[in-house]
Motif scaffolding. Structure first.
Motif, PDB file in Angstrom:
ATOM      1  N   ILE A  27      20.269  27.681  41.057  1.00  0.00           N
ATOM      2  CA  ILE A  27      21.339  26.922  41.604  1.00  0.00           C
ATOM      3  C   ILE A  27      22.784  27.210  40.893  1.00  0.00           C
ATOM      4  O   ILE A  27      23.752  27.218  41.083  1.00  0.00           O
ATOM      5  N   GLY A  32      26.318  26.231  41.353  1.00  0.00           N
ATOM      6  CA  GLY A  32      26.164  24.677  41.500  1.00  0.00           C
ATOM      7  C   GLY A  32      25.949  24.003  40.266  1.00  0.00           C
ATOM      8  O   GLY A  32      26.086  24.337  39.173  1.00  0.00           O
ATOM      9  N   ASP A 171      23.562  18.889  42.558  1.00  0.00           N
ATOM     10  CA  ASP A 171      22.660  19.639  43.391  1.00  0.00           C
ATOM     11  C   ASP A 171      21.306  19.146  43.221  1.00  0.00           C
ATOM     12  O   ASP A 171      20.267  18.847  44.071  1.00  0.00           O
TER      13      ASP A 171
END
Ligand code: TXA
Ligand code: MG
Length: 353
Positions: A27, A32, A171
């Motif tokens: 991520i 993210g 996230d």
């Protein structure tokens, strides 16, 4: 709104944790946002070398664009890629890293201006929390991370606090339990003359810093209020931080003087006291208005509890919160600094007998 995944990571070495950490690293590498525990407070992390990713941190927190982020690294060996080290900074890192100390150094071009908020310097720290360390090791890039709270509310010291502020904004949240220290890291800036300026007090106390650098200056904003119009050395110091929505008033006096003052108050008040004060306070207050910060001499426990208490009390909608003014020695300076800001410098000096 993004879908936020909350993952428990108890032992970062366990196979199921390794899988979660690999996902978290993916991520981060894709730009993210991942919230992770540190020994101080939870951090809201993004790739520190990616300007767009860092920009998402400001959006998620509602953070002013002129307040720079701390860059987290896996080891002191990584610092020279992102900042210009000094002899002094190396010594500090040797003694206090990994741990709750952030060092402000001249930034290299590898760090985008979104992270430094356009300053020529960058704040760097190497956390000691096993989950933070495992994540930094797995991802292999520096992680920019402010505290994982909405701008203006107390820093989160457990995953519940993070979820309250950050669901739908990040996230992933890595839940590593309660943060041991509970107050943010100490921030220092090496001076040109071989000395050091303390910008934010934390668990690495002035007394500890002086064992490495005897010439320690305490920035004006640490213990007081900056005069209107003065630019602080650390941009974060100008914001009203850690603010509960009910006004907090700090009482400077011993237990009896505080009790005397509290007895005369009317309305829907909450009182934060030391464990030892509670029997006396119970004479005039019902249990649901009383909150214990811990024993008077146990500054570590008080630091560990402060932000949880402020968040919990805040949910109950009191008209006013009264608390003792902390001492300024040792870890007390960090508590004092956070509490005078949470109280917007509202201190009542009580008569001494
Ligand atoms: O314990 C901590 O430091 C936590 C955990 C997550 O590591 N992080 C944290 O970050 O407290 P934050 O963003 O809430 O506080 C960082 C402070 C801000 O007051 C900011 O103004 C200051 O560090 N800061 C960042 N870069 C700076 C710089 N180049 N010069 C001076 N101050 C800086
Ligand atoms: Mg913060």
């Amino acid at each position: 709104m993004v879908k936020t995944e909350i993952c428990m990571v108890k032992d970062p070495e366990a196979p199921e944790s390794r899988e979660i950490l690999r996902r978290a690293a993916r991520i981060l590498k894709n730009g993210g946002l991942v919230v992770f525990p540190t020994e101080t407070v939870y951090g809201l992390g993004a790739d520190a070398t990616d300007s767009d990713a860092a920009g998402r941190i400001y959006a998620a927190k509602g953070r002013p664009a002129d307040n720079p982020l701390i860059v987290h690294v896996a080891s002191a060996d990584d610092v020279s890629r992102y900042a210009v080290e000094t002899e002094e900074s190396r010594r500090l890192m040797q003694v206090f890293w990994p741990g709750p100390l952030t060092v402000v150094l001249p930034a290299r071009e590898t760090i985008p201006s979104t992270v430094t908020a356009g300053l020529p310097t960058v704040a760097i720290r190497c956390p000691s929390h096993p989950v933070a360390r495992a994540l930094l090791m797995e991802v292999g890039i520096p992680i920019a991370a402010p505290s994982a709270n909405l701008s203006g509310s107390p820093s989160p010291t457990c995953a519940r606090h993070v979820a309250d502020d950050m669901m739908g904004r990040v996230d992933m949240i890595l839940d590593g339990g309660d943060c041991e220290i509970g107050l943010e890291s100490t921030i220092v800036m090496p001076d040109k003359d071989g000395g050091l300026t303390l910008l934010r007090p934390g668990a690495v106390t002035p007394e500890m810093l002086r064992t490495v650098t005897p010439k320690l200056r305490i920035a004006e904003a640490v213990l007081g209020q900056l005069p209107e119009g003065n630019a602080p050395l650390s941009p974060g110091m100008k914001y009203r931080h850690y603010a509960p929505s009910s006004p907090l008033v700090l009482l400077d006096g011993d237990c009896h003087a505080r009790q005397h003052y509290i007895e005369k108050q009317s309305g829907n008040i909450a009182v934060i006291g030391y464990e030892e004060d509670l029997p006396l306070l119970r004479r005039s207050l019902t249990e649901e208005r009383l909150f214990s910060l811990g024993r008077q001499q146990d500054l570590s426990m008080q630091s560990h509890r402060l932000f949880t208490l402020l968040r919990d009390i805040d949910k109950q909608g009191f008209d006013k919160i009264l608390a003792p003014l902390p001492p300024t020695g040792g870890m007390g300076m960090a508590l004092y600094n956070r509490m005078i800001r949470a109280a917007a410098h509202c201190i009542v000096h009580l008569p001494k007998d």
